[in-house]
Design a protein around this motif. Sequence first.
Motif, mmCIF file in Angstrom:
data_model
loop_
_atom_site.group_PDB
_atom_site.id
_atom_site.type_symbol
_atom_site.label_atom_id
_atom_site.label_comp_id
_atom_site.label_asym_id
_atom_site.label_seq_id
_atom_site.Cartn_x
_atom_site.Cartn_y
_atom_site.Cartn_z
ATOM 1 N N VAL A 7 0.842 -1.209 0.000
ATOM 2 C CA VAL A 7 0.000 0.000 0.000
ATOM 3 C C VAL A 7 0.874 1.255 0.000
ATOM 4 O O VAL A 7 0.626 2.196 -0.758
ATOM 5 N N GLU A 10 2.179 1.769 -3.371
ATOM 6 C CA GLU A 10 1.142 2.287 -4.280
ATOM 7 C C GLU A 10 0.973 3.796 -4.099
ATOM 8 O O GLU A 10 0.884 4.538 -5.071
ATOM 9 N N VAL A 11 0.932 4.221 -2.826
ATOM 10 C CA VAL A 11 0.769 5.659 -2.557
ATOM 11 C C VAL A 11 2.013 6.417 -3.036
ATOM 12 O O VAL A 11 1.908 7.491 -3.634
ATOM 13 N N TRP A 14 1.872 6.807 -6.708
ATOM 14 C CA TRP A 14 0.790 7.745 -7.062
ATOM 15 C C TRP A 14 1.231 9.185 -6.837
ATOM 16 O O TRP A 14 1.082 10.041 -7.709
ATOM 17 N N GLU A 15 1.781 9.450 -5.649
ATOM 18 C CA GLU A 15 2.184 10.824 -5.319
ATOM 19 C C GLU A 15 3.319 11.281 -6.237
ATOM 20 O O GLU A 15 3.353 12.429 -6.665
ATOM 21 N N ARG A 18 1.940 11.871 -9.652
ATOM 22 C CA ARG A 18 0.986 12.974 -9.637
ATOM 23 C C ARG A 18 1.676 14.302 -9.939
ATOM 24 O O ARG A 18 1.125 15.169 -10.586
#
Lengths: 396, 308
Positions: A7, A10-11, A14-15, A18
Amino acid sequence: MKNELKVVWEVTKWEFNRFFKWMDLIKGVLFFSLFGLIGGVIGYWLASDTFTAPDIAVANYGSFDPSLFEHNELQFIDHAATHPDSLNQQLTEGKISGILTIYSLDDASIRVPSERAWVIILEQFLNELRRDVKISESGIDPEWISSLQAGIGLSREFEKGGESTTADKIVAGIAIFLVLMAVFMGFAYQFTAITAEKQQRITEQVISAIRPQAWIDGKILGITGIGMIYILFYGALGIAGTLILMQFGIPVGSALAQINPIFLITFILIVLLGTLMWNSFYAAIAATIDDPNTSQKTGWMTMPIYPVMLAFFVLINPDSIPITILGIIPFTSYAVLPARMVMTYVAWWEPLLAILLLMITVHLFRIAAARIFSTAIMMVGKEPTFKEMFYWFRRV
Amino acid sequence: MLSFFNVTKQYSKVTAVDRLSFSIQKGEIFALLGPNGAGKTTSVRMIMQIIEPDSGEIRFDTAMVAGKSVDRRRLGYLPEERGLYQETPIIKTLVYLAALRGKDAVWSRKQAISWLERFGLKERMNDKVSALSKGNQQKVQFISSILHEPDFVVLDEPFSGFDPINQEFISDCIRELRDSGMTILLSAHQMQLVERIADRILLINDGRELVSGTLEAIRQKTISGQKIVVKYNGDVNHEQLDETPGISGYKMIDEAEWEIYLGEGFVLNGILNGLALAGKITDLKTAETTLHEIFIQSFKNGRNNNEK
């Protein structure tokens, strides 16, 4: 545990994705290169114009010997016999660059179409001529004058390390700049990421899916990753630029010589940990901000700039006791220690201790940030007080 | 699937949830209803592990538990406060949110495309979320809450922001998910939709239960389940209706049509004379009370009980 790490990863991805865009990085470099190129061309053009020997018409030599009017950057043309009107006409038509009229040893004038850079060279030249004439008139031995003007030859010997050269200072300055870039990039992205999530009401959905600690860890890692990529990218670009300059015979090799592998590894580790620490801090503060336009807490986000300001004192005296201490304690070491390592001899245990303390601080900060984050992120329309934040922090 | 036992949650001066107990069975649609500020959102947030109860216990089936707490990957959540990453493509957002719930990217992408196709958004899957209308963003948000095929999903106001056609579509989807084995906790204000899809209902107010059970059971408990629709020709003497024993309440629909509620323990025969004395009846029929009426009546009863 495995799921938790997945997890976090994944974050992190993503960040990172982004905010990090390769094209933006390349466009930025191209933009600055283009402006650098334009600046270089303009500078070269101006410089070449400055150093094209101007044709200076000498209307009157005063009490100077005309044979002394020779200079490798200035072209003197004897026009003592030419009528002033004719000279003015030639100046207007651009046939000559200026009209020099010397009235006495202390008084002269130069007539030019407008301000010209070579006038400064001319003034220096005339001053030297005047000084030589004055010395000659006074009968003083010119060698004695030279001896009088020469300073004492003070050589420097250091107990620790060698003398800080300009190259050292440049490398230290660049190191501080890169640190500043990574930390403030973290500030911008972490602030945007968290306040936007609060305002776009994404928080509740995410926080129901994963633990706040996993979310905050992912955010800190993702945004720190962007800072590190920028440091590595611009660091590599700087080295490449230095190598190119060396090919053109520009003496910048000594700056490159400062970047040894031990320094590089220590620098990357310390900057990485320092950025992680401040990104944890940013995350905790950003989570408490309800509206970035009106929040009083926005000012806290500028805190990491102060250690960087202290780092510049290293350039003055890298061995002072306060600077040595600041190079070890976690809140300042990420900026001060790399600069010290370039400027002076640093004992082996100092980076080790600094890294260890930073690691402990990062761990505590990330837990504290998650505690503050998990409570504050759900507060909409109200910000927690410092008392509440301190209470959450103490729970760590 | 879930038992909520004697749970209390207090904010500084307000008791949001007050010794509330209920349980949700596997594979049912359980509707949690109540007026604004009744404690629905606080209850939901405690179920979703966002906030902790001050006392009481929230227990999931052992199959849902991993370690000491519920396995969040098996939960789905559509919060009342909607929000998505506005500047990110729809498909990426859905895959990311499913990844947080432990789903593989390839599988999530395939599932997301299938759901987007169902909702008529497949062609726009690479558009940024901000490019969608509010209604379409709601659809994406709904998909994100069930994409990972949770065992238990909380849908807080799933119909809000949708037109009647899409409300019907969403309610069909919810029923379909229930039929596939998913357990659903539903909170909504669209009573006619809740009435049609909920298996069991819990009405709460001030953090406490007012009434719970199937719709039929609730009807029995609240307004005796009987409503009479009477059409009159000409004036109606409503004082006569007030004085007639067995009439617990009435409502004028228009000048000619009245809804009359039968009091608990009374039968239709007992009030027929009173209805006839009130005016000239042209038509009379019995009807079932709607959930909306139960909702209103329950709160009136609750308020009266509190006042007493």
